[in-house]
Structures are given as C-alpha cells and as structure tokens.
Design an enzyme around this catalytic site. Structure first.
Site, PDB file in Angstrom:
ATOM      1  N   LYS A   9     -19.051 -15.948  30.096  1.00  0.00           N
ATOM      2  CA  LYS A   9     -19.248 -15.787  28.650  1.00  0.00           C
ATOM      3  C   LYS A   9     -17.924 -15.513  27.926  1.00  0.00           C
ATOM      4  O   LYS A   9     -16.911 -15.199  28.570  1.00  0.00           O
ATOM      5  CB  LYS A   9     -20.251 -14.651  28.407  1.00  0.00           C
ATOM      6  CG  LYS A   9     -21.654 -14.956  28.955  1.00  0.00           C
ATOM      7  CD  LYS A   9     -22.657 -13.917  28.464  1.00  0.00           C
ATOM      8  CE  LYS A   9     -24.050 -14.191  28.995  1.00  0.00           C
ATOM      9  NZ  LYS A   9     -25.061 -13.276  28.400  1.00  0.00           N
ATOM     10  N   TYR A  49     -30.758 -20.975  24.748  1.00  0.00           N
ATOM     11  CA  TYR A  49     -31.493 -19.703  24.828  1.00  0.00           C
ATOM     12  C   TYR A  49     -32.850 -19.779  24.108  1.00  0.00           C
ATOM     13  O   TYR A  49     -33.355 -18.758  23.635  1.00  0.00           O
ATOM     14  CB  TYR A  49     -30.651 -18.573  24.238  1.00  0.00           C
ATOM     15  CG  TYR A  49     -29.591 -18.052  25.198  1.00  0.00           C
ATOM     16  CD1 TYR A  49     -29.940 -17.451  26.411  1.00  0.00           C
ATOM     17  CD2 TYR A  49     -28.233 -18.128  24.897  1.00  0.00           C
ATOM     18  CE1 TYR A  49     -28.983 -16.949  27.283  1.00  0.00           C
ATOM     19  CE2 TYR A  49     -27.267 -17.635  25.757  1.00  0.00           C
ATOM     20  CZ  TYR A  49     -27.648 -17.044  26.954  1.00  0.00           C
ATOM     21  OH  TYR A  49     -26.707 -16.540  27.818  1.00  0.00           O
ATOM     22  N   ASN A 112     -21.824  -9.371  28.297  1.00  0.00           N
ATOM     23  CA  ASN A 112     -22.093  -8.990  29.695  1.00  0.00           C
ATOM     24  C   ASN A 112     -21.517  -9.984  30.712  1.00  0.00           C
ATOM     25  O   ASN A 112     -22.023 -10.137  31.814  1.00  0.00           O
ATOM     26  CB  ASN A 112     -23.589  -8.715  29.922  1.00  0.00           C
ATOM     27  CG  ASN A 112     -24.462  -9.944  29.782  1.00  0.00           C
ATOM     28  OD1 ASN A 112     -23.997 -10.988  29.333  1.00  0.00           O
ATOM     29  ND2 ASN A 112     -25.709  -9.831  30.183  1.00  0.00           N
ATOM     30  N   HIS A 115     -23.760 -15.353  32.599  1.00  0.00           N
ATOM     31  CA  HIS A 115     -25.181 -15.696  32.593  1.00  0.00           C
ATOM     32  C   HIS A 115     -25.478 -16.394  33.909  1.00  0.00           C
ATOM     33  O   HIS A 115     -24.639 -17.135  34.419  1.00  0.00           O
ATOM     34  CB  HIS A 115     -25.521 -16.655  31.444  1.00  0.00           C
ATOM     35  CG  HIS A 115     -26.869 -17.306  31.606  1.00  0.00           C
ATOM     36  ND1 HIS A 115     -28.039 -16.692  31.220  1.00  0.00           N
ATOM     37  CD2 HIS A 115     -27.231 -18.494  32.170  1.00  0.00           C
ATOM     38  CE1 HIS A 115     -29.059 -17.484  31.524  1.00  0.00           C
ATOM     39  NE2 HIS A 115     -28.600 -18.582  32.105  1.00  0.00           N
ATOM     40  N   GLU A 126     -31.352 -25.810  33.215  1.00  0.00           N
ATOM     41  CA  GLU A 126     -30.094 -25.352  32.619  1.00  0.00           C
ATOM     42  C   GLU A 126     -28.915 -26.205  33.086  1.00  0.00           C
ATOM     43  O   GLU A 126     -28.018 -26.515  32.294  1.00  0.00           O
ATOM     44  CB  GLU A 126     -29.869 -23.867  32.951  1.00  0.00           C
ATOM     45  CG  GLU A 126     -30.890 -22.969  32.253  1.00  0.00           C
ATOM     46  CD  GLU A 126     -30.663 -21.482  32.500  1.00  0.00           C
ATOM     47  OE1 GLU A 126     -29.740 -21.111  33.263  1.00  0.00           O
ATOM     48  OE2 GLU A 126     -31.408 -20.683  31.901  1.00  0.00           O
TER      49      GLU A 126
END
Ligand code: CMP
Length: 137
Positions: A9, A49, A112, A115, A126
């Site tokens: 990320k 998402y 965070n 993913h 995905e």
C-alpha cells in the site's frame, strides 16, 4: 499450489520498504509470478474494494489507496492465501503479532502496509483485476 494477490500500500511504498516486504514472501516459500507499481485511480480503488462499499470506512479507504503508488503482485506457493495472511498479521497493526509485516511496517488500520486476498476465490478475482493469464509467469 495457490496464487494470491498482494498489494504493497501507499504507506509502505512511501517508506521505501518494498524490498523488505517482498523478502518476507520469498523467504517464506512464496514466489512472485507478476508484479507492477501503479497509481490507482478512484474508480480502480472503488471497484477493487467493492465488497466494502457500504462500510463506514470506504471513503477513507479509497482516498488512502489513491494517495500514492502501490505495488501489486501475484504470489504463488503452497497454501499461498493463508500463508500470506499469516505473514501480514492482523488488519489492525496494533493487534498484529510481532514479526508480521503489519507489526513491523504499518502505522494504523488504514495505513496498514499490505493487502492480501482473504480466500482462494477472491484471490482469483483480485489477480484478474490486475493481470492477464499470460502475465502470470
Ligand atoms: P485490507 O486488507 O486492504 O481490506 C480492507 C481495508 O480497509 C483494510 O485492509 C483496512 O486497511 C481498511 N479498514 C479501515 N477500517 C477498517 C475496519 N474497521 N475493519 C476492516 N478494515 C478496515
């Protein structure tokens, strides 16, 4: 053998720890099949998402994921989906076990670091969002 999707990320890309995160995968029996560094558009992030569209954090999630470049990877190995999730640690870095990617590199539940797909079925979907079959080598 399974394939799963990993995204490094914007927070982790900005911290210049792409290589350190990839090392966690390679040192634990996972292999990079495909990889690219990209800037997600708002539409890309919203579509990716989509399952979280109704959650209260959706707006912040999309805004964070488009705040800078990300690295998307298809990674492969035995039990790759679960192994990747173990290596990442809990979604909230405050709850992540010591030695996991999120415990070591993440700052908050939004920023965070990584993913990872949460099931084999979602992994296929995905991976297909970012890579064609012929790009998975
Ligand atoms: P990720 O695995 O990318 O999937 C959805 C993301 O939403 C998650 O990591 C977090 O970064 C973010 N998020 C923010 N708030 C929450 C929350 N309360 N529960 C789950 N995910 C959250």
């Amino acid at each position: 053998m399974e394939k799963t999707l990993s995204i490094i990320k914007p927070d982790a890309v900005a911290k210049n720890v792409i290589g350190k995160i990839i090392d966690r995968f390679e040192s634990n029996g996972l292999r990079i099949c495909a990889m690219k560094k990209i800037q997600l558009t708002q539409e890309n992030a919203e579509n990716f998402y989509d399952i979280h569209r109704e959650r209260p954090f959706f707006g912040e999630l999309v805004s964070f994921m488009t705040s800078g470049p990300v690295v998307v990877m298809a990674i492969e190995g035995e039990n790759a989906v679960l192994k990747n999730r173990d290596l990442m640690g809990a979604t909230n870095p405050k709850e992540a076990e010591a030695g996991t990617i999120r415990a070591d590199f993440a700052d908050s539940i939004d920023a965070n670091a990584v993913h990872g797909s949460d099931s084999l079925e979602n992994a296929k979907t995905e991976i297909g969002i970012f890579f064609t079959d012929s790009e998975l080598l």
